[in-house]
Design a protein around this motif. Sequence first.
Motif, PDB file in Angstrom:
ATOM      1  N   UNK A 145       0.954  -1.235   0.089  1.00 55.71           N
ATOM      2  CA  UNK A 145      -0.085  -0.022  -0.135  1.00 55.71           C
ATOM      3  C   UNK A 145       0.846   1.249  -0.021  1.00 55.71           C
ATOM      4  N   UNK A 146       1.953   1.143   0.684  1.00 57.25           N
ATOM      5  CA  UNK A 146       3.023   2.441   0.738  1.00 57.25           C
ATOM      6  C   UNK A 146       3.382   2.346  -0.508  1.00 57.25           C
ATOM      7  N   UNK A 147       4.025   1.456  -1.241  1.00 52.92           N
ATOM      8  CA  UNK A 147       4.553   1.530  -2.584  1.00 52.92           C
ATOM      9  C   UNK A 147       3.459   2.135  -3.393  1.00 52.92           C
ATOM     10  N   UNK A 148       2.375   1.788  -3.574  1.00 55.49           N
ATOM     11  CA  UNK A 148       1.342   2.175  -4.219  1.00 55.49           C
ATOM     12  C   UNK A 148       1.144   3.796  -4.041  1.00 55.49           C
ATOM     13  N   UNK A 149       1.063   4.353  -2.719  1.00 58.14           N
ATOM     14  CA  UNK A 149       0.708   5.680  -2.557  1.00 58.14           C
ATOM     15  C   UNK A 149       2.085   6.419  -2.869  1.00 58.14           C
ATOM     16  N   UNK A 150       3.023   6.049  -2.660  1.00 59.45           N
ATOM     17  CA  UNK A 150       4.224   6.835  -3.171  1.00 59.45           C
ATOM     18  C   UNK A 150       4.402   6.833  -4.767  1.00 59.45           C
ATOM     19  N   UNK A 151       4.007   5.931  -5.224  1.00 57.76           N
ATOM     20  CA  UNK A 151       3.965   6.151  -6.945  1.00 57.76           C
ATOM     21  C   UNK A 151       3.138   6.838  -7.357  1.00 57.76           C
ATOM     22  N   UNK A 152       1.870   7.016  -6.562  1.00 54.64           N
ATOM     23  CA  UNK A 152       0.788   7.955  -6.904  1.00 54.64           C
ATOM     24  C   UNK A 152       1.198   9.385  -6.604  1.00 54.64           C
ATOM     25  N   UNK A 153       1.926   9.641  -5.455  1.00 56.20           N
ATOM     26  CA  UNK A 153       2.326  10.924  -5.354  1.00 56.20           C
ATOM     27  C   UNK A 153       3.272  11.405  -6.379  1.00 56.20           C
ATOM     28  N   UNK A 154       4.308  10.575  -6.658  1.00 58.42           N
ATOM     29  CA  UNK A 154       5.254  10.709  -7.651  1.00 58.42           C
ATOM     30  C   UNK A 154       4.594  11.046  -9.085  1.00 58.42           C
ATOM     31  N   UNK A 155       3.575  10.465  -9.489  1.00 59.01           N
ATOM     32  CA  UNK A 155       2.983  10.687 -10.685  1.00 59.01           C
ATOM     33  C   UNK A 155       2.238  12.087 -10.876  1.00 59.01           C
ATOM     34  N   UNK A 156       1.422  12.402  -9.542  1.00 60.25           N
ATOM     35  CA  UNK A 156       0.868  13.835  -9.429  1.00 60.25           C
ATOM     36  C   UNK A 156       1.831  14.915  -9.344  1.00 60.25           C
ATOM     37  N   UNK A 157       3.009  14.634  -8.915  1.00 60.93           N
ATOM     38  CA  UNK A 157       4.156  15.723  -8.778  1.00 60.93           C
ATOM     39  C   UNK A 157       4.707  15.714 -10.090  1.00 60.93           C
ATOM     40  N   UNK A 158       4.831  14.833 -11.021  1.00 59.11           N
ATOM     41  CA  UNK A 158       5.446  14.825 -12.209  1.00 59.11           C
ATOM     42  C   UNK A 158       4.408  15.625 -13.082  1.00 59.11           C
ATOM     43  N   UNK A 159       3.115  15.093 -12.943  1.00 59.35           N
ATOM     44  CA  UNK A 159       2.048  15.895 -13.837  1.00 59.35           C
ATOM     45  C   UNK A 159       2.042  17.513 -13.254  1.00 59.35           C
ATOM     46  N   UNK A 160       2.145  17.747 -12.266  1.00 59.92           N
ATOM     47  CA  UNK A 160       1.888  19.201 -11.768  1.00 59.92           C
ATOM     48  C   UNK A 160       3.055  20.035 -12.368  1.00 59.92           C
ATOM     49  N   UNK A 161       4.547  19.270 -12.443  1.00 61.18           N
ATOM     50  CA  UNK A 161       5.552  19.951 -12.786  1.00 61.18           C
ATOM     51  C   UNK A 161       5.629  20.148 -14.329  1.00 61.18           C
ATOM     52  N   UNK A 162       4.544  19.440 -15.270  1.00 60.05           N
ATOM     53  CA  UNK A 162       4.798  19.728 -16.522  1.00 60.05           C
ATOM     54  C   UNK A 162       4.175  21.020 -17.218  1.00 60.05           C
ATOM     55  N   UNK A 163       4.503  21.404 -18.278  1.00 56.05           N
ATOM     56  CA  UNK A 163       4.060  22.915 -18.664  1.00 56.05           C
ATOM     57  C   UNK A 163       2.679  22.516 -19.243  1.00 56.05           C
TER      58      UNK A 163
END
Length: 118
Positions: A43-61
């Motif tokens: 569960x922790x790995x999934x939540x970490x992956x989800x946070x990284x995906x969200x962070x990557x999406x927000x950093x896009x132009x």
Amino acid sequence: MTKPSVSFVPSASPRRKAGEVHSLLEALISKREQEISEIEQMVERYERRLRLEEQAYRSMSTLRRMLTGKKPDHHLALEYIHYVKKPMEKARTLRLEIANYREMLNGSIPTELPEMLV
């Protein structure tokens, strides 16, 4: 007439049986605790992956965000159910099972092992 001789094979002493049950319960408890920790790590790995995906999406132009898009909400909800809710329900049932085994060890409830384990 003579009586037929009946050979009596003494079963294991009650103390030995109690020791075997005690060690079996300890092994079951440690196995269930290990399963719980594996579930929590997943569960922790999934939540970490989800946070990284969200962070990557927000950093896009802005243009790139429009082209890539986000996962629809219903996909995220299904992922949440599959990766978080159901595993945590299983962990909860395992915790109840561990509590039951510990009560058996303490002697507060009679020691009756599930038939599949005997």
